[in-house]
Design an enzyme around this catalytic site. Sequence first.
Site, PDB file in Angstrom:
ATOM      1  N   GLU A 136       5.742  45.232  37.806  1.00 19.25           N
ATOM      2  CA  GLU A 136       4.487  44.524  38.028  1.00 19.25           C
ATOM      3  C   GLU A 136       3.512  45.470  38.727  1.00 19.25           C
ATOM      4  O   GLU A 136       3.596  45.657  39.960  1.00 19.25           O
ATOM      5  CB  GLU A 136       4.713  43.286  38.894  1.00 19.25           C
ATOM      6  CG  GLU A 136       5.698  42.311  38.294  1.00 19.25           C
ATOM      7  CD  GLU A 136       5.519  40.901  38.847  1.00 19.25           C
ATOM      8  OE1 GLU A 136       5.241  40.003  38.050  1.00 19.25           O
ATOM      9  OE2 GLU A 136       5.631  40.706  40.066  1.00 19.25           O
ATOM     10  N   HIS A 139       9.257  41.244  45.528  1.00 20.16           N
ATOM     11  CA  HIS A 139       7.958  41.041  44.880  1.00 20.16           C
ATOM     12  C   HIS A 139       6.891  41.786  45.678  1.00 20.16           C
ATOM     13  O   HIS A 139       6.973  41.878  46.907  1.00 20.16           O
ATOM     14  CB  HIS A 139       7.634  39.540  44.818  1.00 20.16           C
ATOM     15  CG  HIS A 139       6.472  39.259  43.933  1.00 20.16           C
ATOM     16  ND1 HIS A 139       5.180  39.446  44.353  1.00 20.16           N
ATOM     17  CD2 HIS A 139       6.398  38.859  42.643  1.00 20.16           C
ATOM     18  CE1 HIS A 139       4.354  39.164  43.349  1.00 20.16           C
ATOM     19  NE2 HIS A 139       5.082  38.808  42.297  1.00 20.16           N
TER      20      HIS A 139
HETATM   21  P1  13P Z   1       0.082  36.798  37.615  1.00 23.55           P
HETATM   22  O1  13P Z   1       0.597  36.406  36.264  1.00 23.55           O
HETATM   23  O2  13P Z   1      -0.598  35.671  38.344  1.00 23.55           O
HETATM   24  O3  13P Z   1      -0.703  38.054  37.568  1.00 23.55           O
HETATM   25  O4  13P Z   1       1.373  37.094  38.537  1.00 23.55           O
HETATM   26  C1  13P Z   1       2.262  38.086  38.183  1.00 23.55           C
HETATM   27  C2  13P Z   1       3.310  38.056  39.211  1.00 23.55           C
HETATM   28  O5  13P Z   1       3.101  38.524  40.298  1.00 23.55           O
HETATM   29  C3  13P Z   1       4.565  37.377  38.853  1.00 23.55           C
HETATM   30  O6  13P Z   1       5.574  37.658  39.759  1.00 23.55           O
END
Ligand code: 13P
Length: 262
Positions: free
Chosen positions: A175, A104
Site C-alpha cells: 500500500e 498498516h
Molecule cells: P483506501 O482504499 O481508502 O485508499 O485504503 C487503502 C487502505 O489503506 C486499505 O488498508
Amino acid sequence: MKDKHLTTLRMIYLFGNWKMYLDLEESVALVTELCNVKLPTHEYVTLGIFPNPLAFVSVRNVFKGSTFFLGAQNVGWTSKGAYTGSISAELYKNAGATYALVGHSERRYIFNETNEAVRKKVEACLDAGIIPVVCIGETQKDKDANKKEYRLKKQIMKVFEGLSLDRKEIIIAYEPVWAIWPGTPCNPEEARDTHELIHAEIAKYTDTKVPVIYGGSVNAENVEQYLSLNGVDGVLPGHASTKIDTFVPLIEHVIGLFRANP
Ligand code: 13P
C-alpha cells in the site's frame, strides 16, 4: 497494460478494511445489507472484511454462514494476561478471525509502530493460527528522497529474515502511503514494477509462495487494471469497502472478471 489473463490467476483476495470509518451500528447495518444482496461468489475469490474491534463480534454474528472471512485490523503481540487495552491474535482467533492486518501504514506512521513491533505481531499471528496480512509501503517523502526501494526492502527484511513459516500462510499488502484515499491512485505500471520487486525480495528469504495484494484507492472502476497485472494477487480497498453502493459493485466487478475468464 494487461500483463496476463485472469485465467492464469488461481486465488485472489478481496479484503475490505473498514478502518475507523464505521461505528458499531453502521458496521452491523452494512453487513446486514451485504447479506441481503445476492452477491456472486467464485471459488478463486476469497472475500474478507476487517471491522473495528468493537464491531467485530456483532459483524461475525450477522455474517455466520456467509462466504466472507473476518479479520482484525490490528493485534497485540502478547497472548493473555495483564495487557490493558490490547487484543491479542489469540483472542481474535478465538472470536473467529482468520486474518489480521499487521503494520498498516496508519499504525506505522500515526501510532509510531516500528518494524520490530510488526515482526512480533506477525509471529503472534502465526503462533495463534491467524494469517497475517502484513502491510508495507513507502511514503511520499520516501519517494521524493529516492528511498522507496530501500524502505520496502527493509520492511520485507524485518518481516521475513529468520522467520519460520513451517507451511503457515502469510500475505503481504503493498500500500503506497501516498495512494491511500484521498491520495493519488498508483498507476498500473508502477504497481506492476513494485509488485515484481516485492516478490523478488521475498524470494530471498523464503521458498513459500507469498501472495502480494495491492491497496490504495482501489474501487470498482480501477480494480481490473490492478488485478490484470502480474504479481498482484488481490486488493485491499478501504474507503470503497465502507459503503454498500461502492462495495457491492467492486465485489461484483471482481467476481465478474473471473466468471468472464473461467
Ligand atoms: P483506501 O482504499 O481508502 O485508499 O485504503 C487503502 C487502505 O489503506 C486499505 O488498508
